[in-house]
Design a protein around this motif. Sequence first.
Motif, PDB file in Angstrom:
ATOM      1  N   LYS A 156     -16.150 -85.090   4.318  1.00  0.00           N
ATOM      2  CA  LYS A 156     -17.554 -85.075   4.707  1.00  0.00           C
ATOM      3  C   LYS A 156     -18.353 -85.947   3.737  1.00  0.00           C
ATOM      4  CE  LYS A 156     -18.596 -80.793   2.192  1.00  0.00           C
ATOM      5  NZ  LYS A 156     -19.145 -79.429   2.302  1.00  0.00           N
ATOM      6  N   ALA A 157     -19.485 -86.408   4.222  1.00  0.00           N
ATOM      7  CA  ALA A 157     -20.320 -87.284   3.395  1.00  0.00           C
ATOM      8  C   ALA A 157     -20.998 -86.484   2.303  1.00  0.00           C
ATOM      9  CB  ALA A 157     -21.370 -87.970   4.270  1.00  0.00           C
ATOM     10  N   PRO A 158     -21.073 -87.021   1.068  1.00  0.00           N
ATOM     11  CA  PRO A 158     -21.769 -86.328  -0.017  1.00  0.00           C
ATOM     12  C   PRO A 158     -23.269 -86.244   0.281  1.00  0.00           C
ATOM     13  CG  PRO A 158     -20.412 -88.155  -0.836  1.00  0.00           C
ATOM     14  CD  PRO A 158     -20.504 -88.302   0.644  1.00  0.00           C
ATOM     15  N   ILE A 159     -23.949 -85.264  -0.332  1.00  0.00           N
ATOM     16  CA  ILE A 159     -25.396 -85.146  -0.174  1.00  0.00           C
ATOM     17  C   ILE A 159     -26.046 -86.451  -0.619  1.00  0.00           C
ATOM     18  CG2 ILE A 159     -27.456 -83.943  -1.021  1.00  0.00           C
ATOM     19  CD1 ILE A 159     -25.746 -81.443  -1.269  1.00  0.00           C
ATOM     20  N   THR A 167     -19.257 -98.010  11.903  1.00  0.00           N
ATOM     21  CA  THR A 167     -18.817 -98.866  10.792  1.00  0.00           C
ATOM     22  C   THR A 167     -17.811 -98.174   9.885  1.00  0.00           C
ATOM     23  OG1 THR A 167     -20.615 -98.115   9.350  1.00  0.00           O
ATOM     24  CG2 THR A 167     -21.063-100.008  10.782  1.00  0.00           C
ATOM     25  N   LYS A 168     -17.684 -96.829  10.037  1.00  0.00           N
ATOM     26  CA  LYS A 168     -16.801 -96.002   9.199  1.00  0.00           C
ATOM     27  C   LYS A 168     -17.194 -96.060   7.724  1.00  0.00           C
ATOM     28  CE  LYS A 168     -12.801 -96.374  12.270  1.00  0.00           C
ATOM     29  NZ  LYS A 168     -11.377 -96.747  12.390  1.00  0.00           N
ATOM     30  N   ARG A 169     -18.500 -96.266   7.487  1.00  0.00           N
ATOM     31  CA  ARG A 169     -18.979 -96.371   6.106  1.00  0.00           C
ATOM     32  C   ARG A 169     -20.087 -95.368   5.837  1.00  0.00           C
ATOM     33  NH1 ARG A 169     -18.681-102.468   3.826  1.00  0.00           N
ATOM     34  NH2 ARG A 169     -16.741-103.078   4.822  1.00  0.00           N
ATOM     35  N   LEU A 170     -20.361 -95.174   4.537  1.00  0.00           N
ATOM     36  CA  LEU A 170     -21.463 -94.311   4.134  1.00  0.00           C
ATOM     37  C   LEU A 170     -22.764 -95.092   4.132  1.00  0.00           C
ATOM     38  CD1 LEU A 170     -19.988 -92.332   1.098  1.00  0.00           C
ATOM     39  CD2 LEU A 170     -20.230 -91.536   3.448  1.00  0.00           C
ATOM     40  N   GLU A 171     -23.834 -94.418   4.539  1.00  0.00           N
ATOM     41  CA  GLU A 171     -25.163 -95.011   4.500  1.00  0.00           C
ATOM     42  C   GLU A 171     -26.128 -94.005   3.875  1.00  0.00           C
ATOM     43  OE1 GLU A 171     -26.129 -95.909   8.514  1.00  0.00           O
ATOM     44  OE2 GLU A 171     -24.710 -97.593   8.670  1.00  0.00           O
ATOM     45  N   PRO A 172     -27.149 -94.462   3.127  1.00  0.00           N
ATOM     46  CA  PRO A 172     -28.116 -93.527   2.541  1.00  0.00           C
ATOM     47  C   PRO A 172     -28.773 -92.670   3.625  1.00  0.00           C
ATOM     48  CG  PRO A 172     -28.374 -95.705   1.585  1.00  0.00           C
ATOM     49  CD  PRO A 172     -27.417 -95.860   2.730  1.00  0.00           C
ATOM     50  N   SER A 173     -28.965 -91.384   3.324  1.00  0.00           N
ATOM     51  CA  SER A 173     -29.610 -90.464   4.260  1.00  0.00           C
ATOM     52  C   SER A 173     -30.999 -90.105   3.750  1.00  0.00           C
ATOM     53  CB  SER A 173     -28.764 -89.197   4.404  1.00  0.00           C
ATOM     54  OG  SER A 173     -28.832 -88.421   3.213  1.00  0.00           O
ATOM     55  N   GLU A 174     -31.658 -89.196   4.475  1.00  0.00           N
ATOM     56  CA  GLU A 174     -32.998 -88.765   4.066  1.00  0.00           C
ATOM     57  C   GLU A 174     -32.981 -87.980   2.759  1.00  0.00           C
ATOM     58  OE1 GLU A 174     -31.550 -85.687   7.144  1.00  0.00           O
ATOM     59  OE2 GLU A 174     -31.312 -87.822   6.694  1.00  0.00           O
ATOM     60  N   ASP A 175     -31.789 -87.570   2.288  1.00  0.00           N
ATOM     61  CA  ASP A 175     -31.673 -86.824   1.029  1.00  0.00           C
ATOM     62  C   ASP A 175     -31.484 -87.735  -0.180  1.00  0.00           C
ATOM     63  OD1 ASP A 175     -31.759 -84.466   2.511  1.00  0.00           O
ATOM     64  OD2 ASP A 175     -29.581 -84.413   2.765  1.00  0.00           O
ATOM     65  N   LEU A 201     -37.514 -73.806  -7.755  1.00  0.00           N
ATOM     66  CA  LEU A 201     -38.907 -73.362  -7.853  1.00  0.00           C
ATOM     67  C   LEU A 201     -39.805 -74.159  -6.900  1.00  0.00           C
ATOM     68  CD1 LEU A 201     -40.556 -71.325  -9.565  1.00  0.00           C
ATOM     69  CD2 LEU A 201     -41.093 -73.202 -11.108  1.00  0.00           C
ATOM     70  N   GLU A 202     -39.542 -75.454  -6.797  1.00  0.00           N
ATOM     71  CA  GLU A 202     -40.355 -76.323  -5.948  1.00  0.00           C
ATOM     72  C   GLU A 202     -39.955 -76.251  -4.474  1.00  0.00           C
ATOM     73  OE1 GLU A 202     -40.374 -80.312  -7.356  1.00  0.00           O
ATOM     74  OE2 GLU A 202     -41.035 -79.781  -9.374  1.00  0.00           O
ATOM     75  N   GLY A 203     -38.827 -75.591  -4.216  1.00  0.00           N
ATOM     76  CA  GLY A 203     -38.359 -75.522  -2.831  1.00  0.00           C
ATOM     77  C   GLY A 203     -37.818 -76.845  -2.325  1.00  0.00           C
ATOM     78  N   VAL A 204     -37.188 -77.642  -3.219  1.00  0.00           N
ATOM     79  CA  VAL A 204     -36.590 -78.911  -2.810  1.00  0.00           C
ATOM     80  C   VAL A 204     -35.420 -78.609  -1.870  1.00  0.00           C
ATOM     81  CG1 VAL A 204     -35.370 -80.982  -3.575  1.00  0.00           C
ATOM     82  CG2 VAL A 204     -37.251 -80.056  -4.952  1.00  0.00           C
ATOM     83  N   THR A 205     -35.430 -79.188  -0.698  1.00  0.00           N
ATOM     84  CA  THR A 205     -34.392 -78.909   0.292  1.00  0.00           C
ATOM     85  C   THR A 205     -33.609 -80.165   0.637  1.00  0.00           C
ATOM     86  OG1 THR A 205     -35.936 -79.292   2.112  1.00  0.00           O
ATOM     87  CG2 THR A 205     -35.704 -77.023   1.315  1.00  0.00           C
ATOM     88  N   THR A 206     -32.413 -79.964   1.208  1.00  0.00           N
ATOM     89  CA  THR A 206     -31.599 -81.063   1.716  1.00  0.00           C
ATOM     90  C   THR A 206     -31.189 -80.729   3.143  1.00  0.00           C
ATOM     91  OG1 THR A 206     -29.485 -80.118   1.011  1.00  0.00           O
ATOM     92  CG2 THR A 206     -30.662 -81.466  -0.598  1.00  0.00           C
ATOM     93  N   SER A 207     -30.646 -81.687   3.836  1.00  0.00           N
ATOM     94  CA  SER A 207     -30.258 -81.493   5.239  1.00  0.00           C
ATOM     95  C   SER A 207     -29.124 -80.492   5.387  1.00  0.00           C
ATOM     96  CB  SER A 207     -29.858 -82.830   5.863  1.00  0.00           C
ATOM     97  OG  SER A 207     -28.826 -83.439   5.105  1.00  0.00           O
ATOM     98  N   VAL A 208     -28.382 -80.230   4.313  1.00  0.00           N
ATOM     99  CA  VAL A 208     -27.280 -79.262   4.385  1.00  0.00           C
ATOM    100  C   VAL A 208     -27.641 -77.933   3.718  1.00  0.00           C
ATOM    101  CG1 VAL A 208     -25.516 -81.049   4.482  1.00  0.00           C
ATOM    102  CG2 VAL A 208     -26.215 -80.158   2.253  1.00  0.00           C
ATOM    103  N   GLY A 209     -28.925 -77.778   3.326  1.00  0.00           N
ATOM    104  CA  GLY A 209     -29.369 -76.517   2.735  1.00  0.00           C
ATOM    105  C   GLY A 209     -28.730 -76.225   1.386  1.00  0.00           C
ATOM    106  N   MET A 210     -28.724 -77.219   0.502  1.00  0.00           N
ATOM    107  CA  MET A 210     -28.117 -77.080  -0.825  1.00  0.00           C
ATOM    108  C   MET A 210     -28.770 -75.953  -1.618  1.00  0.00           C
ATOM    109  SD  MET A 210     -25.966 -78.233  -3.071  1.00  0.00           S
ATOM    110  CE  MET A 210     -25.698 -78.183  -4.845  1.00  0.00           C
ATOM    111  N   ILE A 211     -27.933 -75.073  -2.178  1.00  0.00           N
ATOM    112  CA  ILE A 211     -28.424 -74.028  -3.085  1.00  0.00           C
ATOM    113  C   ILE A 211     -28.281 -74.576  -4.498  1.00  0.00           C
ATOM    114  CG2 ILE A 211     -28.051 -71.684  -3.951  1.00  0.00           C
ATOM    115  CD1 ILE A 211     -26.944 -70.992  -1.165  1.00  0.00           C
ATOM    116  N   TRP A 212     -29.393 -74.657  -5.222  1.00  0.00           N
ATOM    117  CA  TRP A 212     -29.386 -75.356  -6.508  1.00  0.00           C
ATOM    118  C   TRP A 212     -28.866 -74.467  -7.629  1.00  0.00           C
ATOM    119  CZ3 TRP A 212     -29.620 -80.180  -5.618  1.00  0.00           C
ATOM    120  CH2 TRP A 212     -30.384 -80.671  -4.564  1.00  0.00           C
ATOM    121  N   THR A 213     -27.774 -74.911  -8.251  1.00  0.00           N
ATOM    122  CA  THR A 213     -27.185 -74.227  -9.403  1.00  0.00           C
ATOM    123  C   THR A 213     -26.847 -75.277 -10.461  1.00  0.00           C
ATOM    124  OG1 THR A 213     -24.903 -74.463  -8.589  1.00  0.00           O
ATOM    125  CG2 THR A 213     -26.139 -72.481  -7.903  1.00  0.00           C
TER     126      THR A 213
END
Length: 494
Positions: A156-159, A167-175, A201-213
């Motif tokens: 899977k593509a990294p965040i 193209t079978k390549r990675l491209e920058p996402s909205e995250d 604290l700021e509620g920064v979110t990603t498209s995959v719902g990353m839980i920040w640790t």
Amino acid sequence: MEREIKKVAVYVRKSREEETEDTLNRQQSVLIDLCEKNQWEYELFKEVGSSQEYDRPQLQEMLENIRAFMYDGIVIADLDRLSRNTVHFGQIKEIIVNSGVITITPSKTYDFSKDDDDFISDVQSVLSKQEYKTIKRRLVRGTRQSAKDGNWLGKKAPIGYKYNRETKRLEPSEDAHVIQRMFQEYIGGKSTKDIAYEFDLEGVTTSVGMIWTPAGVTRMLSNIVYAGHSLYGRTTQKKVNGKRVVEKTREEEQILVENTHEALVSQEDYDEVQRIKKQRNSRPVPLKLGKHKFSGLIRCGICGRIHSFQTSKYKRKRISSCQTRNYNGDKYVVCSNKGANVSEFEKLFYAHFKKYVDQIEEYVHLIEPKETNNEGEIQRKETQVKKLNQDIKRVQQGFLMEIFTEEEAHEQIKGFKSKIEELENDIERLKEQESFNEQDFLKEKLDRMKLFLTNGDDMEEREANMILQEFVETIIYTKTDNEMELNIVMKDLS
């Protein structure tokens, strides 16, 4: 005279490395046609698994049935479907021979009890093992070439990236901006813990719902994919005692392909982050942890969250205001519990703690020393140890007389030694109780409490925290307006 065959086991297997999805179906179709043509009753065993693994579920179920003499034969596409590992193949073949079963492929029937068939199967096993190594080399070459072409081969593509199927390549996402900010803040001096806390604290979110640790932030800061490169084969999976264990591979086994996609951070920034991480990890543990005397003990009396500490601009240590945010209707509301100077908090805490110590001291003077008599129990357990040692000798003699196999003897002796260790620990504990009664126990605890009361301010913060953690479960802290309330929950001393 040919053997009469009535019922057979049909075994089909597909390796994980094989990409063709219909491999199993083709095998199954050919083998079932063979059974129906010969009017054999059959039971199908079908699975995906490596030829190097012995404990494949369907294979083991089939072998168990063979041991129970349920089949006259095994029907397989090729011998290597059973195993390409020469040791495992030998074990399987022994079970087949002992059960009087023959092995049938579309091109040849093998009776491993006959010398010619046994020899041919051994040669084919060696050739299959060599073929397996060749296939692995081809796969590595293919993976390397595909990666060099810029294709993304990860699951899977990294965040921060998305996978373009055309193209079978990675491209920058909205995250992507989240990752870029993370690298910049780390370079700016923040720790992974600071970044995780701030994003949460700021509620920064990603498209995959990353839980920040902190651990998650560390993994992302270490991922070379963000510098525009692809790295494959960093880990490998092995089975140890039936369980899958992930191990890091050697650097020479990994495949690094540079400039395969658009970078989210510059090579200079990526290298700087790795340098800072290495520098921070080389610091002594106490400096990295930054322990405070009351670390992990002060809990908010309103929302229950653990309070952290800060240093004010006047160099005074403070308990931070609670930063818990709760969503209320259309906005976030921050917990109302206020912070305080640690000196103000300590005055109230020490007063409460001293009262508790005085109560323990009074109780110690009231209780009578009680002598414990564990002699009978000690003798009983020592007798059990002697018997278990005799049992070990009995198993060793049984192995020499070939009553037990090496594996059976090893397992039994291992069990006996485990019980002996448990009994010896019990005996040691009982002997300690003989000379250490309740009064002695409480006196020792009391001395450590008094040590904290008299020398707590002069102790190294980490040592003072260890003593408090020994006796204090939590300190429920509430401060509204100018009133501070503490509820100290002590641990059970028994």
